[in-house]
Structures are given as structure tokens and as C-alpha cells.
Scaffold this motif. Sequence first.
Motif, PDB file in Angstrom:
ATOM      1  N   ASP A  75       0.850  -1.186   0.000  1.00  0.00           N
ATOM      2  CA  ASP A  75       0.000   0.000   0.000  1.00  0.00           C
ATOM      3  C   ASP A  75       0.884   1.234   0.000  1.00  0.00           C
ATOM      4  N   PRO A  76       0.776   2.065  -1.027  1.00  0.00           N
ATOM      5  CA  PRO A  76       1.680   3.208  -1.122  1.00  0.00           C
ATOM      6  C   PRO A  76       1.493   4.214   0.003  1.00  0.00           C
ATOM      7  N   PHE A  77       0.382   4.148   0.712  1.00  0.00           N
ATOM      8  CA  PHE A  77       0.138   5.189   1.720  1.00  0.00           C
ATOM      9  C   PHE A  77       0.391   4.723   3.129  1.00  0.00           C
ATOM     10  N   GLY A 121       2.825   6.795   4.811  1.00  0.00           N
ATOM     11  CA  GLY A 121       2.550   8.226   4.867  1.00  0.00           C
ATOM     12  C   GLY A 121       2.035   8.625   6.223  1.00  0.00           C
ATOM     13  N   LEU A 154      -0.824  10.241   6.887  1.00  0.00           N
ATOM     14  CA  LEU A 154      -2.255  10.045   7.074  1.00  0.00           C
ATOM     15  C   LEU A 154      -2.575   8.556   7.000  1.00  0.00           C
ATOM     16  N   ALA A 189      -7.478   5.095   6.104  1.00  0.00           N
ATOM     17  CA  ALA A 189      -8.888   5.446   5.954  1.00  0.00           C
ATOM     18  C   ALA A 189      -9.070   6.708   5.106  1.00  0.00           C
ATOM     19  N   PHE A 190      -8.055   7.585   5.104  1.00  0.00           N
ATOM     20  CA  PHE A 190      -8.147   8.815   4.327  1.00  0.00           C
ATOM     21  C   PHE A 190      -8.171   8.537   2.836  1.00  0.00           C
ATOM     22  N   PHE A 191      -7.653   7.384   2.443  1.00  0.00           N
ATOM     23  CA  PHE A 191      -7.518   7.099   1.011  1.00  0.00           C
ATOM     24  C   PHE A 191      -8.452   6.011   0.535  1.00  0.00           C
ATOM     25  N   ALA A 192      -9.320   5.528   1.445  1.00  0.00           N
ATOM     26  CA  ALA A 192     -10.242   4.475   1.042  1.00  0.00           C
ATOM     27  C   ALA A 192     -11.114   4.981  -0.091  1.00  0.00           C
ATOM     28  N   ASN A 211     -16.013   5.923  -1.007  1.00  0.00           N
ATOM     29  CA  ASN A 211     -16.881   6.222   0.126  1.00  0.00           C
ATOM     30  C   ASN A 211     -17.023   7.722   0.264  1.00  0.00           C
ATOM     31  N   PHE A 241     -16.487   7.388   7.381  1.00  0.00           N
ATOM     32  CA  PHE A 241     -15.059   7.682   7.542  1.00  0.00           C
ATOM     33  C   PHE A 241     -14.700   7.790   9.021  1.00  0.00           C
ATOM     34  N   ASN A 265      -7.234  10.939  -5.577  1.00  0.00           N
ATOM     35  CA  ASN A 265      -7.078  10.292  -4.284  1.00  0.00           C
ATOM     36  C   ASN A 265      -6.606  11.277  -3.213  1.00  0.00           C
ATOM     37  N   VAL A 304      -9.563  13.686  -2.252  1.00  0.00           N
ATOM     38  CA  VAL A 304     -10.517  13.094  -1.319  1.00  0.00           C
ATOM     39  C   VAL A 304      -9.900  13.047   0.086  1.00  0.00           C
ATOM     40  N   ALA A 305      -8.622  12.680   0.156  1.00  0.00           N
ATOM     41  CA  ALA A 305      -7.951  12.664   1.458  1.00  0.00           C
ATOM     42  C   ALA A 305      -7.942  14.061   2.071  1.00  0.00           C
ATOM     43  N   ARG A 337     -11.354  14.904   3.458  1.00  0.00           N
ATOM     44  CA  ARG A 337     -11.559  14.173   4.714  1.00  0.00           C
ATOM     45  C   ARG A 337     -10.744  14.810   5.838  1.00  0.00           C
ATOM     46  N   GLN A 356       3.890  15.390   3.604  1.00  0.00           N
ATOM     47  CA  GLN A 356       4.291  14.130   4.236  1.00  0.00           C
ATOM     48  C   GLN A 356       3.992  12.948   3.325  1.00  0.00           C
ATOM     49  N   ILE A 357       2.792  12.963   2.755  1.00  0.00           N
ATOM     50  CA  ILE A 357       2.407  11.837   1.894  1.00  0.00           C
ATOM     51  C   ILE A 357       3.326  11.766   0.681  1.00  0.00           C
ATOM     52  N   ASN A 368       6.923  10.763   1.605  1.00  0.00           N
ATOM     53  CA  ASN A 368       7.066   9.362   1.978  1.00  0.00           C
ATOM     54  C   ASN A 368       6.964   8.450   0.762  1.00  0.00           C
ATOM     55  N   VAL A 369       6.027   8.763  -0.107  1.00  0.00           N
ATOM     56  CA  VAL A 369       5.878   7.932  -1.307  1.00  0.00           C
ATOM     57  C   VAL A 369       7.136   8.065  -2.170  1.00  0.00           C
ATOM     58  N   ASP A 389       8.521   4.316  -1.932  1.00  0.00           N
ATOM     59  CA  ASP A 389       7.791   3.445  -2.833  1.00  0.00           C
ATOM     60  C   ASP A 389       8.530   3.223  -4.136  1.00  0.00           C
TER      61      ASP A 389
END
Lengths: 275, 292
Positions: free
Chosen positions: A4-6, A9, A11, A14-17, A20, A26, B73, B76-77, B80, B105-106, B109-110, B114
Motif C-alpha cells: 500500500d503506497p500510503f 505516509g 495520514l 482510511a483517508f484514502f479508502a 466512500n 469515515f 485520491n 478526497v484525502a 476528509r 508528508q504523503i 514518503n511515497v 515506494d
Amino acid sequence: MTADPFREGRLPEAFFAPGNSSFTDFLAAHAEHLLPGRNLPAGAVMPELPHSTTIVAATFDGGVVMGGDRRATMGNYIAHREMEKVYPADDYSAVGISGTVGPAIEMVRLFQVELEHYEKIEGTLMSLEGKANRLATMLRGNLPLAMQGLAVVPLYAGYDLDRNVGRIFSYDVSGARYEEHGYHSTGSGSLFAKGSLKKRWRPGLTADETVGVVLESLQDAADDDSATGGSDVGRRIYPVLVVVTAQGYRRLSQDETEAAFQAVVARNAEGGSAR
Amino acid sequence: MSMPFYVPPEQQMKDRADYARRNIARGRPVIVLAYDNGIAFVAENASRSLHKISEIYDRMAFGAAGRYNEFENLRVAGVRYADLRGYSYDRSDVTARGLANAYAQILGNVFTQDSKPMEVELAVAEVGATPEQDQIYRLTYDGSVADEQGFVVMGGQADTISSGMQERWRPGLTLSAALTLAVEMLGRDSTNGADRALTPDRLEVAVLDRARPRRAFRRLGGQLLEALLAPDDPTTDVPSSDDSRPGAHDTLTGEQAPPSPVNPVPQAGDPVSTEPDQEPGHPGNDAGGAGA
């Protein structure tokens, strides 16, 4: 390298699900402690808590009016005399709360975020039916609290953009949803308010006339129910009145409410009825 | 047992950066720029539904260039993140800086951990009470954040457009001047020298309008966008009231719906009027007819 790339990270996942658009779901996945309606310890004895009382809604051609008195009671005390019980859920609907104030306010706050969250993620408005169902789901989540005495009974009214009419939905503590036709009231003064509406409301009233009818039914409820507050002329505290139409949610200003109140008083002084 | 070849970290990072940069540069550019009454987002995008520009929160919006599934993606994050923060604290506690840090951060990190970096470039903007309080952050594929003054250019030909913007952008532009500048820059083509004229139907345009009471984000389209881009039209800013047509109010088109019999809107006149709302000013904090 993780699958999973996140995962690495900052966050959580659940932030990337994907797929939804519900904020409540959430929260349930990521921050359950923020959801209202968590279980109380078994056998907990509830102290006396503030309750809010009468909410009234009535439809007219092209929309719906909702009103709520301003009193919160705690047993025989008045806990708060200018409480707001009617809130905008989004641009096209209003939610009124009766029952225990704490969980009710929390539910409204979550409901507002839920609708806006959906709007932002999906890029469209949720249907009125969809919104009414979301509120029912939330209420069902509150059932454990309701069984321990912290019941919340909302009244939901909105303008249906697909059918171009105002609609009213009532609920019970278990989350059952009932569509009401014409008018409805919840809370301790609802018996008296409904009796009043039954005689004064009729199809074909204008928006202004419906506001008058709703205000008068709240006055009638305050007359006979000690937990419902009447209009406080000295402090200029009047019921909250909102109108929802194709133009959106609009709360009547202090001056408009005061004028509507004066009109009701004048009508009654003449001995005439609201018709 | 085979041993993997040793690749020095410098080389590894450079390969990843080159990969991300190359793929981002293939996309169409996006420009975020400040104007006197807010922040404008302009992108070349023929799609009406797959957005590069989106609302995040009351005063915040997001623009992205690069790979759609990746920035969607992240969007949406971001929504949220903002809604969670606003729900658990207060609406005023949601800030662009916080969101930019989370994104950094995301992305960082990626990038380091990754197999493939994210092929996206983001801009997060927040409109303040005054132009001095506006914030525009630019985030790149490796997680670096820059606090930009005035404008951000992302995607293909970002360097060419940036230098053009450097010369031409100045504080206090009107919305129509800012949009005209951005559209001219987007149409600039350094590869074969011939500039393209972008028509409004190929553009995705949105603003964070300082004068709106809560949710400041509005997409622009229809007659209003045409009027703002037309050099001989007096419209310089968005109208202070939303379209009167019932439904979602996320787009301003300047078109007037027929007056409703229930709550007539004062200025709604001729239902087939082709004249956009030519009221450029924002008289105070008028909530568009919503009572106090």
C-alpha cells in the motif's frame, strides 16, 4: 516497499479508502471516538439533563416552514431561554431537534458535515430522500444512548429539487422514518401544536400565512406545555422560524419574526381566526 | 543467489525525480493566481466532470496537474482531513498550511519509500480576509512545499509560463484581467511557437471569492466566464449573489432563472435575458438573500 503506497505516509489508510463519500463512515473507520452515540457504562444513572422541546413544520405550495421555541428545560428549571433548535442541514433542508440537547446538537453537527462532505466529494447534491435516510441511520446509531434515557427525536424538512415540493420527515428514537403530509410537530408541546395546526393549517396557504400558522401553533403549545417557551417580548426572544423553498434555506430575521408575532397577536385580539 | 546492482542513492533519487517530472510535464498546465478579491484557478480541461480544480473547505481549494487517479485520491484525502479537523475542533481551525503539510508528508514518503513517486503537482490555496493574508502553497512530487507569492504554475511548460507570469502578474489585478492573463499564458506554446487561443469551453475556471460569507469556492462558466474573458465587456468580477436557479450553487454562470412565484428574487427579470449580471462590487458581506 509496501503493497500500500500510503501505509508509510502520515495520514492513515482510511483517508484514502476509495468509493466512500460518507463522513460518518469515515469517522467510524478512522476516529470512532468522535462519533456520537457511544455506549454509556451499563447501569449508569443519568443526571438531570437539559431537554429541548417543541418543533413544528408545515408545508405550503413551493416549500416548507419550520419553527422551534427557544426553551431548554432541566426538570422544572429552565436551563436556557434562547436556545436554537432549528438548524440548516444544507442549502435545501432544515433539521429541528427535540430531546436531550447534548447528543442532539452533536447529531446535527455531524449531519451538516455529512451532507457537505458528500457534496464536495461527489460534486452533486444528495437527494432529499437520501438525506432523510442518512439522518435515520444516524439516529439508529444513537439507539444505545436513547435506551439509557438520552433520546433524540429530530424533525427534518426540506425542499425536494426533483419533485419541486416541500416535504417533512419525522423519526422515532429507533431510527424509523415517517413521511408526514401537510404538517407535523415533535417534542413535549407537540400535542397542543398539532391540535392548533389541525384547525389552522390547510392546503394552499401562502408562505407568509404558513409562517403565521406555525408561529401560532408554537404559541398554543407554550400556552399549555410548561416546557415550551412562548414569545418573550421584553427580551425580544421569539421562536426560530425558517422557510425552505427552491431559493434555499432562509431564516426569518428578528424583525420579520417580531412582525409575524404582532400579526398573530392582532388577529387574536380581533377575535378572528388565523384564516 | 543474485545480488542486486548497487545504485548510489543520488542516482536513485534522480531517476525517480526525472520519471515524475517527465510525466507531469506531459499534462496540460494549471495556473493559480491571486487577484484583488480572491484567488483564481485556471486549467485547460475539456472534461466537464473530471476536475483538476476542487473545493476543499470553506476558504480553501485545490488544483492539480499530473495523473488523475493519484491527485483525485489526494483530493478526497484532503476533504476528509479538512472535514475531520473542522468537525473535531472548529471550522476556523482548518488551515491551508496544515493541509499542505499533510500532503507534503504523503508525497515525501511515497517518493522515498515506494517503487514509484506520485506523478502529481498540487497547489493548495486559502483566501484570507485581505490580499496580504492569502496563502498559496505549491507541492511537488518529492514532497517539497513552497509558499508562493501571487501565482503558481503547474504541469506542462510550467517554466515558460512561470517566467511569463513573472513579467506580467502584479498584485491587485481584477478578476477579468487575471483570467485574461492566465488564459493567454495557457495558450502559449514554446514547442512550435504558435500561440493557441483557448475558448471558454476548453477551460476549467474557479475562484475563491473573498467576499462570500462562508464557502468561498465557485466554479465559473457560461455567459459569466465569456463576459470576464471578453476584452470589451465591462464585467470585472463575479456577482455577489449565486445563480438563482435551484440546485447546487457551486457554479456561477450569470444566467438568470425565471422568478419563482413563492419568493421572488428582486433582480430576476427577463427569464431569457442574455445579459450577465454586471454588478462587479461586493456590497458588504451580503449572504445572498439569506436572513441573519
